[in-house]
Design a protein around this motif. Structure first.
Motif, PDB file in Angstrom:
ATOM      1  N   ARG A   1       0.814  -1.223   0.000  1.00 48.77           N
ATOM      2  CA  ARG A   1       0.000   0.000   0.000  1.00 48.77           C
ATOM      3  C   ARG A   1       0.844   1.268   0.000  1.00 48.77           C
ATOM      4  O   ARG A   1       0.429   2.304  -0.506  1.00 48.77           O
ATOM      5  N   ARG A   2       2.034   1.178   0.581  1.00 48.68           N
ATOM      6  CA  ARG A   2       2.825   2.379   0.863  1.00 48.68           C
ATOM      7  C   ARG A   2       3.190   3.131  -0.418  1.00 48.68           C
ATOM      8  O   ARG A   2       3.620   2.548  -1.407  1.00 48.68           O
ATOM      9  N   LEU A   3       3.050   4.447  -0.353  1.00 48.27           N
ATOM     10  CA  LEU A   3       3.399   5.321  -1.469  1.00 48.27           C
ATOM     11  C   LEU A   3       4.320   6.431  -0.974  1.00 48.27           C
ATOM     12  O   LEU A   3       4.199   6.884   0.173  1.00 48.27           O
ATOM     13  N   PRO A   4       5.212   6.906  -1.812  1.00 47.77           N
ATOM     14  CA  PRO A   4       6.030   8.051  -1.412  1.00 47.77           C
ATOM     15  C   PRO A   4       5.177   9.309  -1.276  1.00 47.77           C
ATOM     16  O   PRO A   4       4.102   9.414  -1.873  1.00 47.77           O
ATOM     17  N   ASP A   5       5.671  10.256  -0.502  1.00 45.08           N
ATOM     18  CA  ASP A   5       4.895  11.462  -0.221  1.00 45.08           C
ATOM     19  C   ASP A   5       4.532  12.237  -1.470  1.00 45.08           C
ATOM     20  O   ASP A   5       3.500  12.918  -1.517  1.00 45.08           O
ATOM     21  N   GLU A   6       5.366  12.148  -2.506  1.00 42.07           N
ATOM     22  CA  GLU A   6       5.103  12.951  -3.694  1.00 42.07           C
ATOM     23  C   GLU A   6       3.978  12.412  -4.569  1.00 42.07           C
ATOM     24  O   GLU A   6       3.530  13.094  -5.496  1.00 42.07           O
ATOM     25  N   VAL A   7       3.504  11.195  -4.302  1.00 38.25           N
ATOM     26  CA  VAL A   7       2.364  10.658  -5.036  1.00 38.25           C
ATOM     27  C   VAL A   7       1.074  11.178  -4.410  1.00 38.25           C
ATOM     28  O   VAL A   7       0.852  11.016  -3.212  1.00 38.25           O
ATOM     29  N   ARG A   8       0.238  11.772  -5.230  1.00 39.66           N
ATOM     30  CA  ARG A   8      -1.037  12.295  -4.737  1.00 39.66           C
ATOM     31  C   ARG A   8      -2.099  11.212  -4.872  1.00 39.66           C
ATOM     32  O   ARG A   8      -2.226  10.578  -5.926  1.00 39.66           O
ATOM     33  N   VAL A   9      -2.861  10.989  -3.809  1.00 40.05           N
ATOM     34  CA  VAL A   9      -3.953  10.024  -3.828  1.00 40.05           C
ATOM     35  C   VAL A   9      -5.265  10.798  -3.798  1.00 40.05           C
ATOM     36  O   VAL A   9      -5.497  11.611  -2.896  1.00 40.05           O
ATOM     37  N   VAL A  10      -6.116  10.546  -4.789  1.00 41.12           N
ATOM     38  CA  VAL A  10      -7.409  11.216  -4.884  1.00 41.12           C
ATOM     39  C   VAL A  10      -8.499  10.173  -4.684  1.00 41.12           C
ATOM     40  O   VAL A  10      -8.536   9.161  -5.403  1.00 41.12           O
ATOM     41  N   ALA A  11      -9.361  10.400  -3.722  1.00 37.78           N
ATOM     42  CA  ALA A  11     -10.496   9.502  -3.495  1.00 37.78           C
ATOM     43  C   ALA A  11     -11.607   9.882  -4.463  1.00 37.78           C
ATOM     44  O   ALA A  11     -12.041  11.043  -4.492  1.00 37.78           O
ATOM     45  N   GLY A  12     -12.051   8.920  -5.241  1.00 32.26           N
ATOM     46  CA  GLY A  12     -13.115   9.236  -6.182  1.00 32.26           C
ATOM     47  C   GLY A  12     -13.412   8.077  -7.104  1.00 32.26           C
ATOM     48  O   GLY A  12     -12.625   7.132  -7.228  1.00 32.26           O
ATOM     49  N   ARG A  13     -14.545   8.159  -7.744  1.00 33.55           N
ATOM     50  CA  ARG A  13     -14.982   7.133  -8.697  1.00 33.55           C
ATOM     51  C   ARG A  13     -14.919   7.720 -10.100  1.00 33.55           C
ATOM     52  O   ARG A  13     -15.486   8.779 -10.381  1.00 33.55           O
ATOM     53  N   VAL A  14     -14.216   7.035 -10.984  1.00 34.30           N
ATOM     54  CA  VAL A  14     -14.058   7.497 -12.360  1.00 34.30           C
ATOM     55  C   VAL A  14     -15.327   7.186 -13.150  1.00 34.30           C
ATOM     56  O   VAL A  14     -15.787   6.045 -13.189  1.00 34.30           O
ATOM     57  N   VAL A  15     -15.876   8.198 -13.786  1.00 34.46           N
ATOM     58  CA  VAL A  15     -17.076   8.002 -14.603  1.00 34.46           C
ATOM     59  C   VAL A  15     -16.779   8.146 -16.093  1.00 34.46           C
ATOM     60  O   VAL A  15     -17.579   7.737 -16.935  1.00 34.46           O
ATOM     61  N   ASP A  16     -15.625   8.708 -16.424  1.00 34.95           N
ATOM     62  CA  ASP A  16     -15.239   8.817 -17.829  1.00 34.95           C
ATOM     63  C   ASP A  16     -13.728   8.973 -17.884  1.00 34.95           C
ATOM     64  O   ASP A  16     -13.109   9.542 -16.974  1.00 34.95           O
ATOM     65  N   ARG A  17     -13.137   8.434 -18.946  1.00 36.93           N
ATOM     66  CA  ARG A  17     -11.691   8.575 -19.093  1.00 36.93           C
ATOM     67  C   ARG A  17     -11.318   8.615 -20.563  1.00 36.93           C
ATOM     68  O   ARG A  17     -12.005   8.044 -21.417  1.00 36.93           O
ATOM     69  N   THR A  18     -10.235   9.288 -20.852  1.00 34.12           N
ATOM     70  CA  THR A  18      -9.589   9.244 -22.153  1.00 34.12           C
ATOM     71  C   THR A  18      -8.134   8.856 -21.898  1.00 34.12           C
ATOM     72  O   THR A  18      -7.758   8.519 -20.776  1.00 34.12           O
ATOM     73  N   THR A  19      -7.312   8.910 -22.902  1.00 39.23           N
ATOM     74  CA  THR A  19      -5.895   8.595 -22.701  1.00 39.23           C
ATOM     75  C   THR A  19      -5.162   9.698 -21.953  1.00 39.23           C
ATOM     76  O   THR A  19      -4.061   9.481 -21.445  1.00 39.23           O
TER      77      THR A  19
END
Length: 357
Positions: free
Chosen positions: A84-102
């Motif tokens: 699970r561990r991530l470095p401090d510089e990685v931003r974690v956003v809580a959310g559900r993706v409803v659309d994506r492109t490349t």
């Protein structure tokens, strides 16, 4: 952001760590980043990168089919907190993706994140699944099943109770210095074997040795034939092995390769070899599903009688086309003629009928 990783599981976080190590601005989109991970992730030790977070490991493994097979190969259980561990510089956003492109993702609520988007959200679709129910018991209680410094990869001996004819096996691995996970597992079924049936069988095994059923259980469902998506990573890219359900070791090992591609602006896509290996393995899954229940242990007995080289080639990474073909041909040539016919011309699955539970 340079990279947006959709999915905060072991694969997505491994890729995020590798991207951050290359100086890429990285965001992980996780629908529930605070949710505990209750699954147990394990792998052959020699398939893991050197920096993999290992919680406990054994120097050997064992399998029981129609005979007993000792496997001189290390087996490792991974540390979930390390995964699970991530470095401090990685931003974690809580959310559900409803659309994506490349190059962008839109979250429920309208927020838009931009960057090179990599789908690490897990397997999608498919009908065949591996299912399991497990409990953690003191190591002293598990001695009827697994010895010290040992992982029981599969034990196909029938449990004392069952409501269906579907084949299942016991999986027993140490998860700490003094605890062992005992898991009743349906390797592959279309649809997955109901958890109630697995629970019945596991409790029957425990009762036969006067082992009390502890509180809490681990529940597993791994799609085996989900859609493989281009531009994806981990299970989303079709890296779940249809014969084992494993994918985490491949993701940990290939995170640096994919991160290098992203850092140099290259496309993340599946190679021709990877596509061919997946097609062969799905063919193998269809053949396995077509075997009558009583022939499954015999099939795996033939597999574990293969050379270590052929075993590793078939169980290993998703792009070893030569090794996969050689292993499958050698296995086909080693099984009885009747089984060869079933493997060559798989028809309606003997394990696809719906059951109660």
């Amino acid at each position: 952001m340079d990279v947006v990783v959709v999915g905060g599981g072991p694969a997505g976080r491994a890729l995020a760590r590798a991207c951050a190590a290359r100086g890429l601005g990285t965001t992980v989109v996780d629908p529930n980043p605070a949710r505990p991970w209750r699954a147990t992730y394990a792998a052959w030790a020699d398939e893991l990168p050197d920096d993999a977070p290992v919680a406990v490991s054994t120097s050997r493994a064992r399998a029981v089919t129609t005979a007993e097979h000792l496997i001189p190969r290390g087996y490792a259980v991974l540390d979930n907190e390390g995964l699970r561990r991530l470095p401090d510089e990685v931003r974690v956003v809580a959310g559900r993706v409803v659309d994506r492109t490349t190059t962008s993702v839109t979250l429920a609520g309208g927020r838009v994140l931009t960057g090179r988007v990599v789908d690490a959200s897990g397997a999608l679709g498919g009908r065949a699944a591996q299912t399991a129910v497990g409990v953690v018991v003191p190591a002293a209680s598990a001695t009827p099943f697994v010895g010290p410094d040992e992982a029981l990869i599969m034990d196909w001996r029938k449990p004392p109770a069952a409501a269906t004819s579907d084949p299942t096996f016991l999986y027993a691995i140490p998860v700490s210095a003094d605890e062992v996970l005992l898991e009743e597992t349906s390797l592959a079924r279309r649809p997955g074997l109901p958890l109630a049936e697995l629970r019945l069988r596991l409790h029957a095994r425990l009762a036969a040795w006067d082992i009390a059923v502890p509180e809490g259980e681990e529940r597993v469902r791994i799609p085996l034939d989900g859609q493989a998506r281009d531009g994806a990573f981990g299970a989303a890219a079709g890296w779940v092995h249809p014969a084992t359900g494993y994918s985490v070791a491949v993701a940990l090992r290939r995170a640096s390769v994919v991160a290098d591609a992203l850092a140099h602006g290259r496309e993340v896509e599946r190679s021709a070899a990877e596509r061919a290996v997946r097609a062969l393995r799905l063919r193998g899954l269809a053949a396995l599903l077509a075997l009558p229940p009583d022939e499954v242990p015999e099939f795996f007995n033939s597999f574990f009688e293969l050379s270590a080289t052929h075993q590793r080639a078939y169980l290993g990474g998703p792009d070893d086309l030569r090794g996969t073909v050689q292993a499958m041909l050698r296995l086909f040539g080693s099984v009885p003629w009747v089984m060869r016919g079933r493997l060559a011309f798989p028809v309606q699955s003997a394990k696809s009928a719906r059951t109660l539970g």
